[in-house]
Design an enzyme around this catalytic site. Structure first.
Site, PDB file in Angstrom:
ATOM      1  N   THR A  91       0.871  -1.181   0.000  1.00  0.00           N
ATOM      2  CA  THR A  91       0.000   0.000   0.000  1.00  0.00           C
ATOM      3  C   THR A  91       0.906   1.229   0.000  1.00  0.00           C
ATOM      4  O   THR A  91       1.530   1.539   1.019  1.00  0.00           O
ATOM      5  CB  THR A  91      -0.913   0.008   1.243  1.00  0.00           C
ATOM      6  OG1 THR A  91      -1.627  -1.232   1.282  1.00  0.00           O
ATOM      7  CG2 THR A  91      -1.901   1.160   1.180  1.00  0.00           C
ATOM      8  N   LYS A 167      -7.213   1.406  -3.459  1.00  0.00           N
ATOM      9  CA  LYS A 167      -6.816   0.812  -2.176  1.00  0.00           C
ATOM     10  C   LYS A 167      -6.912   1.849  -1.049  1.00  0.00           C
ATOM     11  O   LYS A 167      -7.407   1.558   0.045  1.00  0.00           O
ATOM     12  CB  LYS A 167      -5.376   0.269  -2.291  1.00  0.00           C
ATOM     13  CG  LYS A 167      -4.747  -0.178  -0.992  1.00  0.00           C
ATOM     14  CD  LYS A 167      -5.459  -1.351  -0.348  1.00  0.00           C
ATOM     15  CE  LYS A 167      -4.868  -1.624   1.035  1.00  0.00           C
ATOM     16  NZ  LYS A 167      -5.681  -2.544   1.828  1.00  0.00           N
ATOM     17  N   LYS A 236      -0.355   5.483   8.375  1.00  0.00           N
ATOM     18  CA  LYS A 236       0.308   5.770   7.092  1.00  0.00           C
ATOM     19  C   LYS A 236      -0.733   5.887   5.978  1.00  0.00           C
ATOM     20  O   LYS A 236      -0.708   6.803   5.163  1.00  0.00           O
ATOM     21  CB  LYS A 236       1.294   4.632   6.811  1.00  0.00           C
ATOM     22  CG  LYS A 236       1.972   4.646   5.473  1.00  0.00           C
ATOM     23  CD  LYS A 236       1.735   3.500   4.515  1.00  0.00           C
ATOM     24  CE  LYS A 236       1.400   2.142   4.908  1.00  0.00           C
ATOM     25  NZ  LYS A 236       1.139   1.164   3.869  1.00  0.00           N
TER      26      LYS A 236
HETATM   27  P1  NAP Z   1       4.912  -5.839   8.098  1.00  0.00           P
HETATM   28  O1  NAP Z   1       4.560  -7.159   8.706  1.00  0.00           O
HETATM   29  O2  NAP Z   1       5.231  -4.688   8.980  1.00  0.00           O
HETATM   30  O3  NAP Z   1       6.142  -6.094   7.070  1.00  0.00           O
HETATM   31  C1  NAP Z   1       6.772  -5.020   6.459  1.00  0.00           C
HETATM   32  C2  NAP Z   1       7.837  -5.535   5.512  1.00  0.00           C
HETATM   33  O4  NAP Z   1       8.516  -4.390   4.935  1.00  0.00           O
HETATM   34  C3  NAP Z   1       8.910  -6.391   6.176  1.00  0.00           C
HETATM   35  O5  NAP Z   1       9.352  -7.364   5.251  1.00  0.00           O
HETATM   36  C4  NAP Z   1      10.003  -5.363   6.443  1.00  0.00           C
HETATM   37  O6  NAP Z   1      11.283  -5.930   6.562  1.00  0.00           O
HETATM   38  C5  NAP Z   1       9.926  -4.539   5.185  1.00  0.00           C
HETATM   39  N1  NAP Z   1      10.549  -3.218   5.316  1.00  0.00           N
HETATM   40  C6  NAP Z   1      10.137  -2.185   6.073  1.00  0.00           C
HETATM   41  N2  NAP Z   1      10.962  -1.122   5.916  1.00  0.00           N
HETATM   42  C7  NAP Z   1      11.915  -1.514   5.029  1.00  0.00           C
HETATM   43  C8  NAP Z   1      13.038  -0.878   4.442  1.00  0.00           C
HETATM   44  N3  NAP Z   1      13.351   0.405   4.715  1.00  0.00           N
HETATM   45  N4  NAP Z   1      13.801  -1.577   3.577  1.00  0.00           N
HETATM   46  C9  NAP Z   1      13.494  -2.879   3.281  1.00  0.00           C
HETATM   47  N5  NAP Z   1      12.438  -3.543   3.799  1.00  0.00           N
HETATM   48  C10 NAP Z   1      11.655  -2.856   4.655  1.00  0.00           C
HETATM   49  O7  NAP Z   1       3.749  -5.307   7.124  1.00  0.00           O
HETATM   50  P2  NAP Z   1       2.576  -6.136   6.419  1.00  0.00           P
HETATM   51  O8  NAP Z   1       1.419  -6.186   7.352  1.00  0.00           O
HETATM   52  O9  NAP Z   1       3.131  -7.360   5.817  1.00  0.00           O
HETATM   53  O10 NAP Z   1       2.164  -5.089   5.271  1.00  0.00           O
HETATM   54  C11 NAP Z   1       2.916  -5.002   4.054  1.00  0.00           C
HETATM   55  C12 NAP Z   1       2.160  -4.037   3.130  1.00  0.00           C
HETATM   56  O11 NAP Z   1       0.839  -4.553   2.887  1.00  0.00           O
HETATM   57  C13 NAP Z   1       1.963  -2.637   3.715  1.00  0.00           C
HETATM   58  O12 NAP Z   1       2.045  -1.687   2.676  1.00  0.00           O
HETATM   59  C14 NAP Z   1       0.543  -2.702   4.281  1.00  0.00           C
HETATM   60  O13 NAP Z   1      -0.045  -1.417   4.358  1.00  0.00           O
HETATM   61  C15 NAP Z   1      -0.133  -3.596   3.265  1.00  0.00           C
HETATM   62  N6  NAP Z   1      -1.295  -4.371   3.734  1.00  0.00           N
HETATM   63  C16 NAP Z   1      -1.288  -4.960   4.968  1.00  0.00           C
HETATM   64  C17 NAP Z   1      -2.401  -5.695   5.374  1.00  0.00           C
HETATM   65  C18 NAP Z   1      -2.459  -6.361   6.724  1.00  0.00           C
HETATM   66  O14 NAP Z   1      -3.567  -6.720   7.177  1.00  0.00           O
HETATM   67  N7  NAP Z   1      -1.355  -6.588   7.399  1.00  0.00           N
HETATM   68  C19 NAP Z   1      -3.511  -5.829   4.520  1.00  0.00           C
HETATM   69  C20 NAP Z   1      -3.456  -5.248   3.240  1.00  0.00           C
HETATM   70  C21 NAP Z   1      -2.343  -4.521   2.872  1.00  0.00           C
HETATM   71  P3  NAP Z   1      11.900  -6.281   8.029  1.00  0.00           P
HETATM   72  O15 NAP Z   1      11.410  -7.671   8.340  1.00  0.00           O
HETATM   73  O16 NAP Z   1      13.347  -6.184   7.814  1.00  0.00           O
HETATM   74  O17 NAP Z   1      11.369  -5.238   8.975  1.00  0.00           O
END
Ligand code: NAP
Length: 294
Positions: A91, A167, A236
């Site tokens: 996102t 989105k 965010k």
């Molecule tokens: P998350 O569990 O916080 O994972 C974030 C990922 O991004 C991790 O792999 C993290 O790596 C990586 N990352 C963060 N900062 C970085 C950087 N500067 N350089 C390289 N890698 C970096 O988040 P998530 O829930 O999977 O969400 C991922 C995306 O999907 C987001 O955009 C979120 O808004 C969207 N989304 C989430 C959901 C939900 O329910 N969770 C639903 C729909 C969409 P590290 O492991 O090294 O921190």
């Protein structure tokens, strides 16, 4: 297909598992090492560049800054073996989506905006709703991957940033629903009715839809840890929705209120709890308001 997946957070892990189940060869890379532990069938690689290759690369990173760091500052589009296409599923802002589409076009790599609806458990099942926008031929080539990760692909045409606008509009509605449930529960509690009973009634009748039911159950149980979707990621998304609205000259007064409430939740220490914890702000405000002064 031969796929590289960058970002093994809560969502990326489930998506990788779904791709493996569908028979794709999946190379994975994550900034923090060890993220692939316990993930059967994937091939961890040592650099983002090794994942950004093959028939397709998929990114599922936290936010604009992460995607910028990995793709743009990491120089991935300058590599010798760019992927056949890039499915960009995080996102992110509409502005970054436009910029990424332009730099991918210059590098000759088809760029597809493909953000998703669905929490980590839905990603794990391969049942996400995927909003896809990009060059027609590229989307068609990506369809087996979209089918592996999603229950349905919703097509928003050839311009990738449009999927991101959809989105952000959806997440605005989701966060508004949580805020509405929080305020309604606080109102009921103010008159001696349990918030859980109110939410059970409303999410079984007038508001019997997935967002109200799933988040309503978390709010009713005050179950915010471990998070499925971090509150700080929701904060965010409201910022991104407001930026997208500003760019299109669209006033969104509700989104202003949600941004302020999310900021309050972050200040009160709930950034790493589930987004459902937003509902606690209304409860705390009511308690503060009722507390005898002096
Ligand atoms: P998350 O569990 O916080 O994972 C974030 C990922 O991004 C991790 O792999 C993290 O790596 C990586 N990352 C963060 N900062 C970085 C950087 N500067 N350089 C390289 N890698 C970096 O988040 P998530 O829930 O999977 O969400 C991922 C995306 O999907 C987001 O955009 C979120 O808004 C969207 N989304 C989430 C959901 C939900 O329910 N969770 C639903 C729909 C969409 P590290 O492991 O090294 O921190």
């Amino acid at each position: 297909m031969d796929v590289g997946l960058i970002g093994l957070g809560r969502m990326g892990r489930g998506m990788a598992a779904s791709l493996v189940r569908a028979g794709h060869a999946v190379r994975v890379w994550n900034r923090s090492p060890g993220a692939a532990e316990g993930l059967a069938g994937v091939t961890p690689v040592a650099s983002a560049a090794e994942a950004f290759a093959g028939d397709a690369a998929i990114t599922m990173l936290a936010d604009d800054a992460a995607l910028r760091a990995v793709i743009v500052e990491g120089g991935l589009l300058d590599g010798p073996n760019p992927p056949g296409l890039h499915l960009s599923m995080s996102t992110i802002s509409v502005a970054l989506a436009r910029e990424l589409a332009a730099i991918h076009a210059r590098a000759g790599v088809p760029y597809i905006g493909a953000p998703v609806f669905g929490r980590p458990d839905v990603a794990e099942k391969g049942a996400l709703n995927i909003l896809a926008a990009g060059a027609r031929q590229a989307v068609a080539r990506a369809q087996p991957l979209l089918d592996a990760m999603g229950g349905k692909t919703w097509d928003f045409g050839p311009e990738p940033h449009r999927a991101n606008a959809v989105k952000l509009a959806g997440n605005f509605m989701l966060i508004a629903a949580i805020e509405a449930m929080g305020e309604a529960a606080a109102l009921a509690e103010g008159h001696g009715v349990s918030g859980a009973d109110l939410l059970e009634l409303l999410t079984s009748t007038l508001f019997a839809s997935p967002v109200y039911k799933n988040y309503g159950a978390l709010i009713a149980a005050q179950s915010y840890e471990p998070p499925g979707f971090n509150l700080k990621l929701g904060a965010k998304d409201i910022g991104l929705a407001l930026a997208a609205a500003g760019a299109a000259g669209v006033p969104m007064p509700f989104a202003d209120v949600l941004r302020d409430t999310l900021s309050e939740a972050v200040r009160q220490g709930d950034a790493d709890k589930d987004l459902a914890a937003l509902a606690e702000v209304a409860r705390r405000r009511a308690e503060t308001n009722r507390a005898p002064s002096g």
